[in-house]
Design an enzyme around this catalytic site. Structure first.
Site, PDB file in Angstrom:
ATOM      1  N   CYS A 122     -14.159  81.600  -2.162  1.00 20.73           N
ATOM      2  CA  CYS A 122     -14.756  81.426  -0.970  1.00 20.73           C
ATOM      3  C   CYS A 122     -15.541  82.785  -0.604  1.00 20.73           C
ATOM      4  O   CYS A 122     -16.619  82.737  -0.256  1.00 20.73           O
ATOM      5  CB  CYS A 122     -13.702  81.268  -0.067  1.00 20.73           C
ATOM      6  SG  CYS A 122     -14.038  81.186   1.865  1.00 20.73           S
ATOM      7  N   CYS A 123     -15.179  83.674  -1.081  1.00 17.63           N
ATOM      8  CA  CYS A 123     -15.760  85.149  -0.959  1.00 17.63           C
ATOM      9  C   CYS A 123     -17.013  85.102  -1.609  1.00 17.63           C
ATOM     10  O   CYS A 123     -18.023  85.581  -1.343  1.00 17.63           O
ATOM     11  CB  CYS A 123     -14.684  86.405  -1.383  1.00 17.63           C
ATOM     12  SG  CYS A 123     -13.591  86.951  -0.161  1.00 17.63           S
TER      13      CYS A 123
ATOM     14  N   CYS B 251     -12.802  88.422   7.850  1.00 16.94           N
ATOM     15  CA  CYS B 251     -12.876  87.067   8.429  1.00 16.94           C
ATOM     16  C   CYS B 251     -11.577  86.558   8.983  1.00 16.94           C
ATOM     17  O   CYS B 251     -10.500  86.916   8.552  1.00 16.94           O
ATOM     18  CB  CYS B 251     -13.072  86.190   7.106  1.00 16.94           C
ATOM     19  SG  CYS B 251     -14.966  86.121   6.503  1.00 16.94           S
TER      20      CYS B 251
ATOM     21  N   CYS C 252      -8.471  85.571   7.130  1.00 13.39           N
ATOM     22  CA  CYS C 252      -7.975  86.411   6.071  1.00 13.39           C
ATOM     23  C   CYS C 252      -7.863  87.614   6.502  1.00 13.39           C
ATOM     24  O   CYS C 252      -7.546  88.748   5.976  1.00 13.39           O
ATOM     25  CB  CYS C 252      -8.959  86.296   4.865  1.00 13.39           C
ATOM     26  SG  CYS C 252      -9.429  84.928   4.292  1.00 13.39           S
TER      27      CYS C 252
ATOM     28  N   CYS D 121     -13.337  92.048  -1.337  1.00 16.29           N
ATOM     29  CA  CYS D 121     -13.933  90.579  -1.469  1.00 16.29           C
ATOM     30  C   CYS D 121     -14.737  90.220  -2.685  1.00 16.29           C
ATOM     31  O   CYS D 121     -15.251  89.223  -2.764  1.00 16.29           O
ATOM     32  CB  CYS D 121     -14.811  90.354  -0.279  1.00 16.29           C
ATOM     33  SG  CYS D 121     -16.233  91.609  -0.154  1.00 16.29           S
TER      34      CYS D 121
END
Ligand code: SF4
Length: 241
Positions: free
Chosen positions: A126-127, A207, A210, A233
């Protein structure tokens, strides 16, 4: 600053990161930013900011040197509304002239995160699609970048140099040597607005999925990726993008 720093150089003849690091080891944050500007020129220098709880300090020092240095902001699609509002507040307060909000590629999101749950199943992936790849694209036109990491943040940041080579460009860390107290002094002296979420216990803001509040006595970044064994990240570990 104890060295004569070079004037703007073509990319092929830029001084090495080690050379710059030696020259700037004891320099102030403003001197480091000015040296980065002198080394590559404004068109080739960018500052990367999350507009998080400490970001106002680096942006303030940069604005005092040159408010037109491009600022790259990664709008991951998962940010708090408060962070987007804070970005706009700081742009107005500091007179920032070139803030570029960079989003992930739509086709990548559709392909790799159609249900917006990748943050849970695979936060590194995702990062990568929401931060690392967009930043690599955004940094393409630049020969050097500035960021706000501090040694006092510990973990992988405990021994960062003032200047390093990320494999593709120079990376300046103007706050490498700065203490938490000095950052606080910048906030107070310049009367900088605080991130709206700080007052409700978020000492480090990323985010939404997180980020959590930190308890008394916890490390300030303990609320990031809590329980996931992840502390970065990936934008500060990418090489040669
Ligand atoms: S911090 Fe979380 S939501 Fe944001 S890009 Fe990384 S894994 Fe995804």
């Amino acid at each position: 600053m104890n060295a004569i720093l070079p004037q703007v150089s073509p990319a092929s003849t830029l001084p090495s990161a080690d050379e710059l690091d030696r020259a700037l080891r004891d320099a102030s944050p403003a001197e480091i930013i000015a040296a980065a500007l002198n080394t590559v020129g404004r068109e080739k220098l960018a500052l990367v900011s999350s507009f998080g709880t400490e970001s106002a300090t680096l942006l303030k020092v940069m604005a005092d040197v040159d408010p037109a240095i491009p600022v790259i902001f990664l709008d991951t699609g998962w940010l708090f509304e408060e962070t987007l509002a804070y970005r706009d507040t700081l742009v107005a307060t500091l007179g920032l002239k070139d803030v570029r909000s960079v989003k992930p590629a739509e086709e990548t999101l559709t392909r790799e995160d159609p249900d917006r749950d990748l943050w849970f199943s695979d936060p590194d992936a995702c990062c990568r699609i929401r931060k690392v790849e967009p930043l690599a694209r955004a940094l393409k036109p630049f020969d050097a970048w500035l960021n706000g990491r501090k040694r006092f943040q510990g973990n992988t940041r405990a021994d960062i140099p003032v200047v390093e080579d990320d494999g593709a460009r120079l990376k300046f860390n103007p706050f490498a040597n700065v203490s938490r107290e000095e950052l606080e002094a910048i906030f107070v002296r310049a009367k900088l607005p605080r991130h709206p979420l700080l007052a409700s216990g978020f000492r480090s803001v990323g985010c939404m999925p997180c980020t959590s509040r930190t308890a008394e006595g916890e490390d300030e970044r303990a609320g990031r990726w809590r329980g996931r064994g992840k502390t970065e990240c990936g934008i500060h570990t990418m090489k040669g993008s």
